[in-house]
Design an enzyme around this catalytic site. Structure first.
Site, mmCIF file in Angstrom:
data_model
loop_
_atom_site.group_PDB
_atom_site.id
_atom_site.type_symbol
_atom_site.label_atom_id
_atom_site.label_comp_id
_atom_site.label_asym_id
_atom_site.label_seq_id
_atom_site.Cartn_x
_atom_site.Cartn_y
_atom_site.Cartn_z
ATOM 1 N N ASP A 170 -0.630 -33.850 6.118
ATOM 2 C CA ASP A 170 -1.549 -35.268 4.933
ATOM 3 C C ASP A 170 -0.337 -36.037 4.335
ATOM 4 O OD1 ASP A 170 -3.111 -33.876 6.274
ATOM 5 O OD2 ASP A 170 -3.549 -32.220 4.650
ATOM 6 N N GLU A 206 0.901 -29.995 9.949
ATOM 7 C CA GLU A 206 0.598 -28.965 8.712
ATOM 8 C C GLU A 206 -0.354 -27.728 9.056
ATOM 9 O OE1 GLU A 206 -0.142 -31.619 5.397
ATOM 10 O OE2 GLU A 206 -0.933 -29.657 4.186
ATOM 11 N N TYR A 224 0.613 -1.660 0.255
ATOM 12 C CA TYR A 224 -0.355 0.378 -0.119
ATOM 13 C C TYR A 224 1.038 1.058 0.099
ATOM 14 C CZ TYR A 224 -4.616 -2.350 0.778
ATOM 15 O OH TYR A 224 -5.323 -3.468 0.291
#
Lengths: 718, 389
Positions: free
Chosen positions: B270, B218, B122
C-alpha cells in the site's frame, strides 16, 4: 463550680488573690454590699425594685409620671397646637429617658454575643458554661473531676421513653454535676443570678472561665425561654448541709431573685455542685455539637471522668439504660491532676495607658517605685529605678495617686516602661496538657471515635455506643505496647514491630505526635501552645484534616474560619510534611490536629469564646509547633513508605524465588530446595544494603525539606 | 513475529518426519542449544552462591542499540547489553519469566517436539503461590521473553523448537519439498501453499523451478487477484503474501529464494507509512529482530508500488484516497529520520505523502478496472523499471 473559687478561697488560701479582686467595677461593689449583709436573698430581692425606682427609673415609672411630648397617649393631643412652637425634643425631655442600662438587659437583647443565638447553639453553650465552671472549680480545689452531664428530653421522658426524640425545638433539662468544692451558701444567688459576677475576671490565671457571664447567662436564657428558674444544689463538705436554691434573674437590675431555698439533710455527695436548667433547645440539630463538645472536653482533660447522659428515641433503644436516655462514660486516662495554674500579677509591657492610670489610682504604695514593684510582675527594685530614671518627674517623691490623676505623667511613665527591658512574665503560671497526657487523651479519644463506626458525620455521632466506650481504658494501657496485637485487617505485614509513636487502636494504626512549646508572651500575657496530631488509622485520606481547637482546655467548636488557630494551621506549609494542601486552606490527609492554647488571658474574638484573635505572637507560635509536629509526621510517613516498599518487594522476591528455583532446578537437574535457600540469603543481604542506601537518601531529603522550610519561614518573617 | 495465531495454527508444527537425512545434524544442534540453556542457569547459580545479585546479560533490542550498516545495507544489532538483575523490583519478574521459558524450551528440545509461541505461553503460565498473580498475564509478556532468550543464547527460534503463528501463502512455477513431501506450487488451487514458520533447509528444500522473480504482496486480497488472474503463470514469477507485516517464515523463505535461486525480489505494498515500512523490513530487517537481519533481509529488494506519485501517473482519482491521520503523519516523520530512508528518492516519496495528506491502498487501483493491477499497472512498472530501491 469555678465561681465558687472565690468563695472557697475566703477560707484558707492565698490572700494575694483577694487584693487583686478589690478594684471592682462599681456595679459589683454595689451589688455585693446590698446582697452581702442580708440573710436571705429572696427577702432582699423583692423590695429592691421599689426602693431603686427613684434613682434609676424603671420603665413603668416614667411612663406614668412624665408629661413629656413624646409619650404615646399625650402625643396626639399635643401635636395640632404645639407643632410650630419650639423643638420637638428638649434636653430635659431626653434626660428623662436617659437611664442606665443593666448588663443583663443588654445581653437579653444581644444574647448571640454570649452564644445563645438559636436553640441548638444555646443547648451547647449552656452545657459548656456549666462544665467549664465545674472543671475550673475541681482543679482549683485539687480534686480529680468526676462530672455528670445530662440532657433530658422532657417530651420524650413524659411518654416514658416510648416515643421518638423531639423534632426541632422543645423543652430540655440540662444537668451538670461535679464533685468540686461546692459553693458557700451566700454566694450561690449572685454567682448564678447575676451577670458579670465572678472570681476570674480580675486576676491573671489560666482558667476556662474568664468574665463571669456564662452560667448566669444560661440561667437567664432558661428563664426567658421557659420561665423556669435555675436550680442549684451545693454542698461544701462533710458535716455541712447541702442547699438547694431556685434562682431567677431580675434582668432590669442584674440582680438575683431566690424563689426557693431549702436545706437538704441528705445529699449523695460529700461536696460538689449540681446545676439544673430548663431551657428551650433543639436536640436534633444541636446534638452533634454537644457530642463533639463532650468528646473533645474528654480529650483535652484526660484527668476528668465524664458521665454523659443523653436522650435516645425509641428507634435507638437498644443502647438505652432506661427509657428515654442512655449514659456514656468517658473514663479518665490519668489520675494525675494538671499542674496547678498560678495566679500572676500583670506584666508592665502588657498594660495599656488607661489601665495603668487606674492601677495607679488604686495603689496603696507610698511612691511610684513601690507601686511598680508591687503591682506588676518582673519589676524588681532595680528595674523600677531603671524605669524611673527615664521619667522627668522622678526626682521628687510622687504618690501613685498623682500619676493616676495626671494623664501626662502617666503617659511618660507608660513610655518609660515600654523603653525598659524587663524580664518576660513568669510562665510557671501556665498549665499545659503536656506531651504525655495529650497522647493519652488522643488515644482514649480515638478509642471513642473508632467505636462510633463509619461515616463520622451527624448520624454517626449518634452511634457513640456505650459498648465501645468502656474498653477505652484498657486500650489506653495498650498504648504502653503490652496488649497482644489483635487480628488486624491488614495481613500484609504480619509481625511488624510497633513503630515509634504508633498506637494501635481497634485494629487501626495511628501515628501520634505531640509538641508542647515553651511559654511565650503576647502583650505581657504569658501563653503556651501545644499541638498534637493523630495520623492514619481510619481517618479518610481524601478529606480535609480534622482540626480540634482548644483554649485553656475548652474545645472551640464554632467560627473555625475566623479563628487565629485555623489561620496559623492554614499558613503552615504542610506539603513539606508530605500532606497535600490546597492553596489557602487546611491540608488534606488522614489526620486530626489538636491545637491548644493555654494562657492567663486567651484573647477571644467575642464573649461567646468561639475563636481566638489573630495575635501575630500567638499564630507564629502555633505555626512553629505545627511545623515541629509536621516534621515528626514527615519522618514517620517516609519511614512507613520505605517499610511498605520493602515489605512489598520482599514478598515479590520470595514469590519469584520459588519459581526461579524450580525452573533452574529442572534445567540443571538439581533439587530446588538448596537453590531457594541460597537465593533467600542473597535476598536478605541485598535488601538490607539497599535499605541502608535508601535510608540515607531519605535522611538527605528530610534535611533538605527542613532547610527549605527554615528558609521559607525566615523569608516570611522578613 | 508475535501475532496471535488463529485456530489453524494449533496444528502440530512441522515434524522431523521428512528430515531423515539431517537427523543427526539436528541432534547436534539440539545438544548445543540445551547446553547453552544449562550454562545460563549454572552461571546464575554461581553468582548466587557467591552471595551476589544474579543477572542475565541480554543484548538490547531497541532502536538505541540498532545501527544501519551502509556497507551491508542491513539493520544490525549493536553491542549494547543490559543486565537483568533478579533483585530489582522492576526486573525480577522478567528474570523469573526468562527461566520459565528456558525450562519449557529445554523440555521441548529434549522431547524432540516443536510448538507455537502461543502454546509455550500456556505451558509456562501458572499462578504464583497463593496469590492472584500469574507467571504470565498475556502472550504479550512471553513473546518478548522468547526474543530475549534467542539473543541471549544466540540461538534461533527454531533451535529452541518454537515457531510463530503461521501466516502467508505462496504459489508459483516451483516445486519444493516440505518435511519430506514434494509439493508442486503450480497446482495449489485458489488458496496457495501456506508458508510454515520454520523454513530452514532441514524442512524446506527447492527443487525444479522456472521463475524469473519473486513478488511479495502485502495483503491476501491482492495476492488472490494475482493468483486468480494467473499472473504468476503469465509472468513466470513466484507470488508470496505475508498478511501485512510478513512473519519470519515468509521473510526467511524469500531470503532463501533470493540467495539460493538468485531471483530478484519485488515488493508490492500500500501507499502508506505502514506499507513503506513493510518494504523496509523486507529489505534491511526490523529493529526488533535486528539480530536476524543477516538471515532475513534482502537488501536488493525493489519497491514497485504503490508510489506516492502513482496517483498522477496512473490517474487514480483522489476520491479513493484515505486521509492521513496523526498516527500516519508521526510514523512518516519517524521514517524520514531512519538512515535507510535517507536516499533522496525515498525522502521525496515520503514527503509527497505527507504533503498531499493522502494514502492509497492497493485496491484503489481497481477503480481503473478489476484486473488493472495485474494487466496494466505492474507490467508497465516492471517494463519501465519504475521502481525504488
Amino acid at each position: 463550680m469555678a465561681k465558687a473559687a472565690t468563695a472557697r478561697k475566703t477560707v484558707p488560701p492565698a490572700k494575694k488573690g483577694r487584693k487583686v479582686d478589690r478594684p471592682q467595677l462599681a456595679l459589683f461593689e454595689d451589688a455585693a454590699r446590698k446582697a452581702g449583709p442580708g440573710k436571705g436573698a429572696p427577702a432582699k430581692a423583692k423590695p429592691a425594685p421599689r426602693a431603686d425606682a427613684a434613682k434609676t427609673p424603671a420603665v413603668k415609672a416614667p411612663a406614668a409620671k412624665a408629661p413629656a411630648a413624646k409619650e404615646p397617649p399625650g402625643k396626639p393631643a399635643a401635636r395640632p397646637e404645639g407643632k410650630p412652637e419650639g423643638p420637638r425634643v428638649t434636653a430635659e425631655s431626653l434626660a428623662q429617658k436617659q437611664r442606665e442600662i443593666s448588663v443583663s438587659e443588654f445581653f437579653v437583647k444581644n444574647r448571640h454575643l454570649l452564644g445563645f443565638d438559636n436553640p441548638s447553639k444555646a443547648l451547647l453553650t449552656t452545657i459548656k458554661e456549666a462544665v467549664d465552671n465545674s472543671l475550673d472549680a475541681c482543679e482549683e480545689a485539687g480534686l480529680l473531676p468526676e462530672l455528670h452531664v445530662e440532657v433530658h428530653d422532657l417530651a420524650l421522658e413524659a411518654k416514658k421513653g416510648n416515643a421518638e426524640l423531639t423534632k426541632g425545638e422543645g423543652r430540655f433539662v440540662v444537668v451538670v454535676q461535679d464533685n468540686g468544692p461546692g459553693i458557700v451558701k451566700t454566694q450561690v444567688p449572685k454567682i448564678f443570678g447575676k451577670l458579670l459576677y465572678g472570681s476570674k475576671f480580675h486576676r491573671l490565671k489560666q482558667a476556662r472561665g474568664q468574665q463571669g457571664i456564662g452560667i448566669s447567662a444560661a440561667a437567664m436564657y432558661g428563664q426567658l425561654t421557659t420561665g423556669k428558674p435555675i436550680r442549684v444544689t451545693s454542698r461544701v463538705g462533710k458535716g455541712k448541709a447541702a442547699h438547694v436554691f431556685d434562682i431567677q434573674l431580675d434582668t432590669r437590675k442584674n440582680e438575683p431573685v431566690v424563689t426557693h431555698d431549702e436545706t437538704l439533710p441528705q445529699w449523695h455527695q460529700e461536696h460538689g455542685t449540681r446545676v439544673e436548667l430548663e431551657i428551650v433547645a433543639n436536640w436534633q440539630q444541636g446534638q452533634r455539637f454537644v457530642n463533639r463538645y463532650v468528646e473533645h472536653t474528654a480529650l483535652a482533660n484526660p484527668h476528668a471522668a465524664i458521665h454523659y447522659t443523653r436522650p435516645v428515641g425509641a428507634a435507638q433503644r437498644a443502647n438505652a439504660d432506661r427509657p428515654g436516655n442512655e449514659t456514656l462514660t468517658f473514663p479518665r486516662a490519668t489520675t494525675e491532676l494538671p499542674k496547678e495554674a498560678v495566679e500572676i500579677r500583670p506584666h508592665p509591657h502588657g498594660v495599656e495607658l488607661g489601665a495603668l492610670m487606674l492601677m495607679a489610682q488604686e495603689s496603696k504604695s507610698h511612691d511610684v517605685r513601690g507601686f511598680l514593684h508591687t503591682a506588676f510582675s518582673r519589676v524588681s527594685a532595680q528595674s523600677a529605678d531603671e524605669i524611673l530614671a527615664r521619667v522627668p518627674w522622678a526626682k521628687k517623691t510622687v504618690r501613685p495617686r498623682e500619676v493616676g490623676a495626671h494623664r501626662a505623667m502617666a503617659e511618660e511613665l507608660h513610655k518609660a516602661i515600654a523603653d525598659t527591658r524587663l524580664m518576660s512574665p513568669p510562665t510557671n503560671c501556665l498549665s499545659p496538657i503536656g506531651d504525655e497526657l495529650m497522647r493519652k487523651g488522643l488515644v482514649s479519644f480515638l478509642n471513642v471515635i473508632e467505636s462510633e463506626g463509619e461515616g463520622g458525620d451527624e448520624n454517626a455521632q449518634l452511634d457513640l455506643d456505650s459498648a465501645g466506650m468502656k474498653p477505652a481504658r484498657k486500650a489506653g494501657k495498650s498504648a504502653a505496647g503490652k496488649r497482644p496485637a489483635e487480628p488486624s485487617a491488614q495481613p500484609s505485614i504480619p509481625d511488624a514491630p510497633p513503630e515509634d509513636g504508633v498506637e494501635k487502636i481497634k485494629g487501626h494504626n495511628y501515628f501520634i505526635a505531640t509538641v508542647t512549646r515553651s511559654p511565650k508572651v503576647y502583650r505581657g500575657n504569658p501563653f503556651q501552645v501545644e499541638v498534637g496530631l493523630a495520623y492514619g488509622g481510619s481517618w479518610p485520606a481524601d478529606k480535609t484534616i480534622e482540626l480540634f481547637r482548644f483554649a485553656n482546655r475548652v474545645p472551640l467548636l464554632f467560627q473555625r474560619g475566623a479563628c487565629g488557630i485555623t489561620d496559623a494551621v492554614v499558613r503552615t506549609d504542610w506539603r513539606n510534611y508530605l500532606l497535600s494542601q490546597p492553596k489557602g486552606s487546611l491540608p488534606v490527609g488522614p489526620m486530626a490536629l489538636l491545637v491548644h492554647i493555654a494562657s492567663v488571658w486567651v484573647p477571644f474574638t467575642s464573649e461567646s469564646k468561639e475563636a481566638v484573635a489573630h495575635y501575630p505572637d500567638i499564630t507564629k507560635e502555633i505555626q512553629l509547633a505545627a511545623q515541629e509536629c509536621g516534621r515528626k509526621l514527615a519522618t514517620f510517613i517516609r519511614k512507613r513508605k520505605a517499610a511498605d516498599y520493602q515489605a512489598q518487594r520482599r514478598s515479590i522476591f520470595e514469590l519469584y524465588i520459588e519459581e526461579v528455583a524450580a525452573a533452574i532446578g529442572k534445567i540443571t537437574g538439581r533439587k530446588p530446595g538448596p537453590i531457594k535457600r541460597e537465593f533467600l540469603q542473597v535476598a536478605h543481604k541485598v535488601t538490607a544494603a539497599e535499605m541502608k542506601e535508601e535510608q540515607k537518601a531519605m535522611e538527605l531529603e528530610a534535611r533538605e525539606a527542613r532547610q527549605r522550610a527554615k528558609a521559607r519561614s525566615a523569608a516570611e518573617e522578613a | 513475529m508475535s501475532a496471535r495465531p488463529d485456530a489453524s495454527a494449533k496444528r502440530t508444527g512441522p515434524r522431523e518426519r521428512g528430515g531423515i537425512p539431517s537427523r543427526r545434524a539436528k541432534d547436534a544442534i539440539a545438544r548445543k542449544t540445551t547446553a547453552k540453556i544449562e550454562k545460563l542457569a549454572e552461571s546464575v547459580l554461581k553468582t548466587v552462591a557467591g552471595g551476589k545479585n544474579p543477572f542475565l546479560d541480554i543484548p538490547v533490542r531497541s532502536l538505541a542499540n540498532v545501527s544501519w550498516s551502509e556497507k551491508r545495507r542491513l539493520v544490525e544489532l549493536g553491542n549494547q547489553r543490559q543486565k537483568r538483575y533478579f533483585f530489582n523490583v522492576s526486573m525480577a519478574k522478567k528474570f523469573m519469566q526468562t527461566f520459565l521459558v528456558s525450562e519449557a524450551c529445554k523440555e521441548l528440545i529434549e522431547s524432540g517436539k516443536t510448538t507455537s509461541i502461543r502454546d509455550l505461553y500456556y505451558v509456562a503460565k501458572h499462578t504464583i503461590g497463593d496469590t492472584r498473580q500469574n507467571t504470565f498475564e498475556e502472550q504479550d509478556e512471553s513473546d518478548p521473553i522468547i526474543e530475549d532468550l534467542e539473543v541471549t543464547l544466540d540461538a534461533l527460534r527454531e533451535e529452541l523448537h518454537l515457531f510463530a503463528a503461521r501466516k502467508g501463502s505462496m504459489v508459483g512455477p516451483i516445486t519444493i519439498t516440505d518435511s519430506g513431501d514434494t509439493i508442486d506450487l503450480r497446482r495449489m488451487g485458489s488458496g496457495g501453499w501456506a508458508v510454515p514458520s520454520i523454513v530452514e533447509a532441514n524442512v524446506i528444500n527447492f527443487r525444479r523451478h522456472e521463475a524469473r522473480y519473486v513478488l511479495l504482496i502485502e495483503k491476501d486480497a491482492v495476492w488472490t487477484r494475482f493468483n486468480e488472474d494467473k499472473y504468476w503463470k503469465r509472468n513466470q514469477c513466484i507470488i508470496v503474501q505475508g498478511g501485512g507485516q510478513p512473519p519470519r517464515g515468509v521473510r526467511r523463505l524469500v531470503h532463501r529464494l533470493h540467495h539460493e535461486l538468485e531471483l530478484p525480489v519485488y515488493v508490492l505494498v500500500d501507499n502508506d507509512p505502514w506499507g513503506f515500512y513493510i518494504y523496509s523490513v523486507m529489505k534491511q530487517g526490523s529493529i526488533n529482530l535486528a539480530y536476524e537481519s543477516m538471515r532475513m533481509a534482502v537488501p536488493d529488494a525493489r519497491f514497485v508500488g504503490l508510489s506516492s506519485f502513482d496517483k498522477d501517473k496512473y490517474e487514480i482519482p483522489s476520491n479513493v484516497s484515505i486521509k492521513m491521520d496523526d498516527g500516519d503523519n508521526n510514523r512518516a516523520k519517524q521514517m524520514l529520520a531512519y538512515p535507510w530512508f535517507k536516499k533522496a528518492q525515498w525522502q521525496r516519496e515520503i514527503q509527497e505523502m505527507v504533503r498531499s495528506g493522502q494514502k492509497f491502498e492497493l485496491e484503489a487501483l481497481s477503480r481503473r478496472g478489476i484486473s488493472f493491477i495485474t494487466e496494466e499497472y505492474l507490467p508497465k512498472k516492471l517494463k519501465d523499471r519504475d521502481w525504488l530501491e
